[in-house]
Design a protein around this motif. Structure first.
Motif, PDB file in Angstrom:
ATOM      1  N   SER A 156       0.796  -1.707   0.309  1.00 59.10           N
ATOM      2  CA  SER A 156      -0.029  -0.105  -0.446  1.00 59.10           C
ATOM      3  C   SER A 156       1.012   0.445   0.046  1.00 59.10           C
ATOM      4  O   SER A 156       0.353   2.387  -0.846  1.00 59.10           O
ATOM      5  N   ALA A 157       1.836   1.269   0.818  1.00 56.32           N
ATOM      6  CA  ALA A 157       2.542   2.227   0.827  1.00 56.32           C
ATOM      7  C   ALA A 157       3.466   2.972  -0.597  1.00 56.32           C
ATOM      8  O   ALA A 157       3.361   3.369  -0.976  1.00 56.32           O
ATOM      9  N   THR A 158       3.932   1.578  -1.009  1.00 53.32           N
ATOM     10  CA  THR A 158       4.335   1.459  -2.615  1.00 53.32           C
ATOM     11  C   THR A 158       3.766   1.930  -3.801  1.00 53.32           C
ATOM     12  O   THR A 158       3.738   3.289  -4.455  1.00 53.32           O
ATOM     13  N   LEU A 159       2.531   2.077  -3.458  1.00 56.35           N
ATOM     14  CA  LEU A 159       1.811   2.217  -4.702  1.00 56.35           C
ATOM     15  C   LEU A 159       0.834   3.370  -4.398  1.00 56.35           C
ATOM     16  O   LEU A 159       0.969   4.043  -5.325  1.00 56.35           O
ATOM     17  N   ALA A 160       0.940   3.601  -2.738  1.00 58.10           N
ATOM     18  CA  ALA A 160       0.639   5.232  -2.823  1.00 58.10           C
ATOM     19  C   ALA A 160       2.110   6.048  -3.000  1.00 58.10           C
ATOM     20  O   ALA A 160       1.503   7.596  -4.107  1.00 58.10           O
ATOM     21  N   LYS A 161       2.771   5.950  -3.113  1.00 53.12           N
ATOM     22  CA  LYS A 161       4.116   6.753  -3.967  1.00 53.12           C
ATOM     23  C   LYS A 161       4.656   6.246  -4.776  1.00 53.12           C
ATOM     24  O   LYS A 161       3.929   7.826  -5.787  1.00 53.12           O
ATOM     25  N   GLU A 162       3.399   4.975  -5.620  1.00 50.31           N
ATOM     26  CA  GLU A 162       3.980   5.835  -7.028  1.00 50.31           C
ATOM     27  C   GLU A 162       2.779   6.084  -8.027  1.00 50.31           C
ATOM     28  O   GLU A 162       2.799   6.777  -8.978  1.00 50.31           O
ATOM     29  N   ALA A 163       1.810   6.111  -6.664  1.00 49.33           N
ATOM     30  CA  ALA A 163       0.518   6.815  -7.399  1.00 49.33           C
ATOM     31  C   ALA A 163       0.792   8.930  -6.999  1.00 49.33           C
ATOM     32  O   ALA A 163      -0.706   9.654  -6.719  1.00 49.33           O
ATOM     33  N   ALA A 164       1.887   9.406  -7.013  1.00 52.11           N
ATOM     34  CA  ALA A 164       1.642  10.500  -7.355  1.00 52.11           C
ATOM     35  C   ALA A 164       0.747  11.172  -8.027  1.00 52.11           C
ATOM     36  O   ALA A 164       1.267  10.961  -9.345  1.00 52.11           O
ATOM     37  N   GLY A 165      -0.276  11.966  -7.666  1.00 49.93           N
ATOM     38  CA  GLY A 165      -1.082  12.756  -8.865  1.00 49.93           C
ATOM     39  C   GLY A 165      -2.658  12.307  -9.404  1.00 49.93           C
ATOM     40  O   GLY A 165      -2.950  12.233  -9.897  1.00 49.93           O
ATOM     41  N   ILE A 166      -2.407  10.471  -8.266  1.00 51.13           N
ATOM     42  CA  ILE A 166      -3.833  10.067  -8.762  1.00 51.13           C
ATOM     43  C   ILE A 166      -4.182  10.267  -7.437  1.00 51.13           C
ATOM     44  O   ILE A 166      -4.072   9.053  -6.599  1.00 51.13           O
ATOM     45  N   PHE A 167      -5.643  10.279  -7.771  1.00 51.34           N
ATOM     46  CA  PHE A 167      -6.873   9.307  -7.112  1.00 51.34           C
ATOM     47  C   PHE A 167      -6.461   8.103  -6.537  1.00 51.34           C
ATOM     48  O   PHE A 167      -6.938   7.165  -7.413  1.00 51.34           O
TER      49      PHE A 167
END
Length: 373
Positions: A156-167
Motif C-alpha cells: 500500500s505504501a509503494t502504491l501510494a508513492k507511485e500514484a502521486a497525482g493519481i486519485f
C-alpha cells in the motif's frame, strides 16, 4: 518480474488502420515509456473489447473509447470483481490485476514487486486506482503475520508513492476500531484488537503519508457474487443453513453489518467521478449496510430468504476459548460524510441481495417458487 514492459509490449498484437483492427505483431520491448503507454492503452482497449470482437475480426465501427482509466488491484477478489464490473459498465476503461487467479480475464501482477508495480502505473497511466488487494482474513493474518503486513502495509505504501497525482482509493475495514463504543465516525480514534485491523490501520497511515490526496474507504463485513461460498464470512454460513438435519452453533455475540459488495463498488465509482470534478475530495470515509445482525441472525435471515428451516441453528451466546483472532463486539460505522456529499448509496436489502448471491449454490431447486414468489 511480473507485468513488465516486455510482457506488455509482447501482448500487443494489433494496430488501428482506417478504423479496422489489422492483426500485426509488434515487438517493441525497448521503446521509450511514452510510446509504450500508447501501445499498452491500445492493447487494453482491444482486450476489453475481446468479448465483442475477436482479434481476428475487424474492430466494430463507432466504438467510443473511454477516456477515464481506472486500475483495480485485487480484481480477482470478492470486492475487486464488483469494483471492476461497476467501472467497466459505466464508461470507464478498467484494468484489473490479480495474481494466482488473474488469467485470462485480468493482468497478472505481483504487487510485492516494486519495479513491476511502478511499470504498471507508468504504462497504463490511470486517473484513479482502487486498491482492493489485501489479506483480509483475520485468522490468517495472525498465523502469517509477516506476509500479511507485506501486502497490507508495504504494498500500500509503494502504491501510494507511485500514484502521486493519481486519485487512490484504499479499501480499509471497521476492524480498525475496538467495538466498545459504537457508532464510529471518520474522526474517531482507531484502536484495533487484532493484527488484521492493525495492518489495515498502518496501511491507511502509509497511504495518507505518501499520498495526502488519497481516500480511505472503511467498510464492514462484505458479501456479494462469490465463486465459492467460503469466499465471504457471510456466504460461508450457507452450508450450515442447508445442512438442516444436523444442529450447529453459530455466534450470537458480535454485531455485524453485512454489506453488499456491489453497493461498495458503486460508492467507489461515485467517489472517483466526483474527484475528477472536485480535486478537494480526499481523506477518510465510511460506508456500511444498515441491517444489524449477529452471525446467527444472518444465518436465520438466509434461511428465511429461501424459505428453509432454521430450527437446527443454535445461537452461541458466549465466545469459546481459542476462537482465533479477537473481533470487535460492535464496530458500527457512522457514514455521514459520504451522505453529506451525496456520494452514499442506499444499501440493497440483505434478503434481496443474498437470494441473488446464493441462488446458484442452492442444492434443492424445489424451493424456486417459494423463494422468489
Amino acid at each position: 518480474m511480473v507485468c513488465s514492459t516486455r510482457m506488455f509490449t509482447h501482448q500487443i498484437q494489433a494496430r488501428y488502420t482506417n478504423n479496422d483492427l489489422t492483426q500485426q505483431t509488434i515487438a517493441t520491448p525497448d521503446i521509450a515509456p511514452p510510446l509504450n503507454s500508447v501501445f499498452l492503452y491500445l492493447w487494453h482497449v482491444v482486450f476489453s473489447a475481446h468479448e465483442a470482437a475477436s482479434l481476428h475480426h475487424t474492430f466494430p465501427e463507432n466504438v467510443a473509447i473511454p477516456y477515464r482509466r481506472v486500475l483495480i488491484t485485487g480484481a480477482t477478489g470478492l470486492l475487486g470483481r464488483a469494483v471492476y464490473k461497476e467501472f467497466q459498465n459505466n464508461a470507464w476503461d478498467a484494468l484489473g490485476t490479480g495474481y494466482s487467479r488473474a488469467r485470462p480475464r485480468f493482468l497478472k501482477c505481483n504487487l510485492l514487486d516494486e519495479e513491476a508495480l511502478r511499470s504498471l502505473i507508468q504504462q497504463f497511466q490511470p486517473h484513479v486506482i482502487v486498491h482492493c488487494a489485501a489479506e483480509r482474513r483475520p485468522d490468517v493474518v495472525e498465523r502469517h503475520t509477516e506476509a500479511a503486513f507485506n501486502l497490507n502495509v508495504h504494498t500500500s505504501a509503494t502504491l501510494a508513492k507511485e500514484a502521486a497525482g493519481i486519485f487512490l482509493i484504499y479499501i480499509s475495514t471497521d476492524y480498525v476500531f475496538d467495538g466498545r463504543n459504537p457508532p464510529y465516525g471518520e474522526n474517531d480514534a482507531p484502536n484495533p484488537l487484532n493484527l488484521y485491523g492493525k495492518s489495515k490501520l498502518e496501511g491507511e497511515r502509509e497511504v495518507l503519508r505518501h499520498n495526502p490526496g488519497a481516500a480511505i474507504l472503511r467498510v464492514p463485513i462484505l458479501y456479494g457474487e462469490v465463486e465459492r461460498v467460503d469466499e465471504s464470512a457471510v456466504t460461508v454460513l450457507w452450508d450450515r443453513v442447508q445442512e438442516g438435519a444436523d444442529s450447529c452453533t453459530i455466534d450470537h455475540c458480535q454485531q455485524r453489518f453485512p454489506t453488499y459488495s456491489s453497493d461498495v463498488a458503486r460508492v467507489c465509482r461515485l467517489m472517483a467521478e466526483r474527484r475528477l470534478q472536485e480535486p478537494s475530495l480526499q481523506g477518510i470515509f465510511h460506508y456500511s449496510g444498515k441491517e444489524q445482525m449477529t452471525k446467527y441472525e444472518i444465518a436465520c435471515a438466509i434461511a428465511d430468504a429461501f424459505n428453509l428451516p432454521s430450527s437446527h441453528l443454535i445461537p452461541l451466546t458466549e465466545q469459546p476459548a481459542g476462537a482465533g483472532a479477537q473481533r470487535p463486539q460492535n464496530a458500527q460505522l457512522e457514514c455521514s460524510r459520504l451522505e453529506l456529499l451525496g456520494l452514499s448509496v442506499e444499501p440493497t436489502p440483505f434478503k434481496m441481495a443474498i437470494r441473488d448471491v446464493l441462488w446458484p449454490f442452492l442444492q434443492d431447486k424445489r424451493c424456486r417458487q417459494t423463494a422468489f414468489h
